[in-house]
Design an enzyme around this catalytic site. Structure first.
Site, short mmCIF file in Angstrom:
data_model
loop_
_atom_site.label_atom_id
_atom_site.label_comp_id
_atom_site.label_asym_id
_atom_site.label_seq_id
_atom_site.Cartn_x
_atom_site.Cartn_y
_atom_site.Cartn_z
N CYS A 1 5.16 -6.13 -13.08
CA CYS A 1 4.80 -7.24 -12.17
C CYS A 1 3.94 -8.30 -12.85
O CYS A 1 3.80 -9.41 -12.34
CB CYS A 1 4.08 -6.70 -10.95
SG CYS A 1 5.05 -5.46 -10.08
N ASN B 1 7.95 -7.71 -2.68
CA ASN B 1 7.48 -7.64 -4.07
C ASN B 1 8.70 -7.70 -5.00
O ASN B 1 9.52 -6.78 -5.01
CB ASN B 1 6.70 -6.34 -4.25
CG ASN B 1 6.18 -6.14 -5.67
OD1 ASN B 1 6.55 -6.89 -6.59
ND2 ASN B 1 5.34 -5.13 -5.86
N HIS C 1 0.33 -12.37 -7.73
CA HIS C 1 1.48 -11.48 -7.59
C HIS C 1 1.56 -11.04 -6.13
O HIS C 1 0.53 -10.76 -5.50
CB HIS C 1 1.32 -10.26 -8.51
CG HIS C 1 2.38 -9.24 -8.25
ND1 HIS C 1 3.72 -9.58 -8.21
CD2 HIS C 1 2.32 -7.91 -8.00
CE1 HIS C 1 4.42 -8.50 -7.95
NE2 HIS C 1 3.61 -7.48 -7.81
N1 COA Z 1 6.74 3.18 7.63
C1 COA Z 1 5.95 3.92 8.40
N2 COA Z 1 4.99 4.74 7.91
C2 COA Z 1 4.84 4.78 6.58
C3 COA Z 1 5.64 4.03 5.70
C4 COA Z 1 6.62 3.21 6.28
N3 COA Z 1 7.43 2.42 5.55
N4 COA Z 1 5.25 4.26 4.45
C5 COA Z 1 4.25 5.16 4.50
N5 COA Z 1 4.00 5.46 5.79
C6 COA Z 1 3.01 6.40 6.32
C7 COA Z 1 2.57 7.41 5.32
O1 COA Z 1 3.48 8.47 5.28
C8 COA Z 1 1.22 7.80 5.86
O2 COA Z 1 1.42 8.73 6.88
P1 COA Z 1 0.45 10.01 7.03
O3 COA Z 1 -0.93 9.42 7.27
O4 COA Z 1 1.02 10.70 8.20
O5 COA Z 1 0.56 10.73 5.73
C9 COA Z 1 0.70 6.52 6.49
O6 COA Z 1 1.84 5.67 6.66
C10 COA Z 1 -0.35 5.80 5.68
O7 COA Z 1 0.07 5.77 4.34
P2 COA Z 1 -0.80 5.07 3.25
O8 COA Z 1 -0.14 5.25 1.94
O9 COA Z 1 -2.23 5.45 3.39
O10 COA Z 1 -0.69 3.55 3.75
P3 COA Z 1 -1.37 2.28 3.12
O11 COA Z 1 -2.12 1.57 4.15
O12 COA Z 1 -2.06 2.56 1.81
O13 COA Z 1 -0.11 1.37 2.78
C11 COA Z 1 1.22 0.74 0.89
C12 COA Z 1 0.86 1.83 1.88
C13 COA Z 1 2.24 1.27 -0.07
C14 COA Z 1 1.78 -0.42 1.68
C15 COA Z 1 -0.08 0.30 0.14
O14 COA Z 1 -0.76 1.43 -0.32
C16 COA Z 1 0.21 -0.62 -1.01
O15 COA Z 1 0.69 -1.72 -0.83
N6 COA Z 1 -0.13 -0.16 -2.22
C17 COA Z 1 0.06 -0.95 -3.41
C18 COA Z 1 1.48 -0.88 -3.81
C19 COA Z 1 1.75 -1.83 -4.92
O16 COA Z 1 1.09 -2.81 -5.04
N7 COA Z 1 2.74 -1.52 -5.70
C20 COA Z 1 3.18 -2.38 -6.72
C21 COA Z 1 2.13 -2.69 -7.69
S1 COA Z 1 2.63 -4.13 -8.48
#
Ligand code: COA
Length: 325
Positions: free
Chosen positions: A113, A282, A252
């Site tokens: 990224c 993304n 980004h």
């Molecule tokens: N729909 C519904 N629920 C979802 C889901 C989806 N698409 N994806 C995950 N969940 C659930 C998880 O299973 C979890 O459930 P649980 O509490 O029962 O285990 C809950 O939502 C919370 O998950 P969590 O990972 O804590 O959510 P979050 O607020 O951290 O958001 C991301 C998840 C991935 C959106 C976030 O962590 C993020 O954007 N991270 C950075 C990713 C990134 O930047 N990647 C590229 C780098 S360049």
């Protein structure tokens, strides 16, 4: 020292739109969850016959037109991508041939990224040194080809697209500073286990879905906020500037909450942050590249403005560039 600036920008987004509502039919998710947790409403996906170079070629033509240059004027093409058409040859060679850049040297870089920020910084060195005059930089990804469409943790995040920029010597302004960072010890936070020389394609790797993106979102989230804010501060300091001097940040586009948390750390108002995540998700290296292009097209960037490119991605890698437009 020669001043190096971006003299043209372009982009291409594939036509097919996949909305959050569409994803509700594919995995256990909801438009509400995706919108509130990520800021993404829809993303673009390639057609069956489209690959990275097809998108890159269209974005390149647009950038060349914007720069008022011909393909023959290019001395170098750098493509930042982790989802090229094939392991080799490079996407840049496919672009070189398609657009007829007869004089250009070509290579691809792998910086996920942060690829566009890395490639812009590399291009700047070639022009500053006097080796090359005009360099085309492309950020292109077909992340849909490495996305596990059964994994709700990742499939809601990614999209396909391409952005391009032409760099050349400028009379005033240009890229004032660049800062690049890396930390390979965190390689397992975001990666694709198979398909390379460590785990070549086999029936086992395919059965175990090892050719798809694996991600630890929570950890990455925290690191992205810290490292993007840090990169901005270091690049600004190198340019002899401060956060209050910034007219527009092109970050980004991984998650709107990452971007806003970074902005808060830097005490930057929301109207100084450019966003296109809602439309495209993304797109890795293509995110900053298309955001820069769209900000320019929408008139959000004016001559003399101070622009901050800031990105973070798998590797880990991150970086920032301060540009006086
Ligand atoms: N729909 C519904 N629920 C979802 C889901 C989806 N698409 N994806 C995950 N969940 C659930 C998880 O299973 C979890 O459930 P649980 O509490 O029962 O285990 C809950 O939502 C919370 O998950 P969590 O990972 O804590 O959510 P979050 O607020 O951290 O958001 C991301 C998840 C991935 C959106 C976030 O962590 C993020 O954007 N991270 C950075 C990713 C990134 O930047 N990647 C590229 C780098 S360049």
């Amino acid at each position: 020292m020669k001043k190096v600036g971006i003299i043209g920008v372009g982009e291409y987004l594939p036509k097919k739109v996949l909305t959050n509502k569409d994803l509700e039919k594919m995995v256990d998710t909801s438009d509400e969850w995706i919108t509130t947790r990520t800021g993404i409403k829809q993303r673009r996906l390639v057609a069956k016959n489209e690959a990275a170079s097809d998108l890159a070629i269209k974005a390149s033509y647009q950038a060349l037109e914007d720069a008022r240059l011909k393909p023959e004027d290019l001395d170098l093409i750098i493509v930042a991508s982790i989802t090229g058409d094939m392991p080799f040859p490079s996407v840049s060679c496919l672009v070189q041939n398609a657009i007829g850049a007869k004089k250009a040297a070509c290579f691809d870089i792998s910086a996920a990224c942060a690829g566009f920020v890395y490639a812009v910084t590399i291009a700047k060195q070639f022009i500053e040194s006097g080796l090359y005059k005009n360099v085309l930089v492309v950020g292109v990804e077909v992340l849909s080809s490495v996305t596990d469409w059964k994994d709700r943790n990742t499939c809601v995040l990614f999209g396909d697209g391409a952005g391009a920029a032409v760099l050349s010597q400028v009379k005033s302004g240009g890229i004032l500073s660049s800062y690049l960072g890396s930390d390979g010890s965190k390689k397992d936070l975001l990666y694709i286990p198979a398909g390379g020389s460590r785990l070549p394609v086999s029936k086992e790797t395919i059965d175990n879905r090892m050719h798809y993106i694996k991600m630890q979102g929570n950890e990455l989230f925290k690191l992205a906020v810290t490292l993007m804010a840090e990169a901005a501060q270091i690049a600004l300091k190198k340019a002899g500037l401060d956060c209050k001097d910034i007219d527009l940040v092109i970050p980004h586009q991984a998650n709107i909450r990452i971007i806003m948390a970074m902005a808060k750390k830097l005490k930057l108002p929301e109207d100084k942050i450019y966003l296109n995540i809602a439309k495209y998700g993304n797109m890795s290296s293509a995110s900053t590249a298309t955001a820069l292009c769209e900000a320019k097209k929408e008139g959000r960037i004016k001559k003399g403005d101070i622009i901050l490119l800031d990105a973070f991605g798998a590797g880990l890698v991150w970086g920032a560039c301060v540009i006086k437009w």
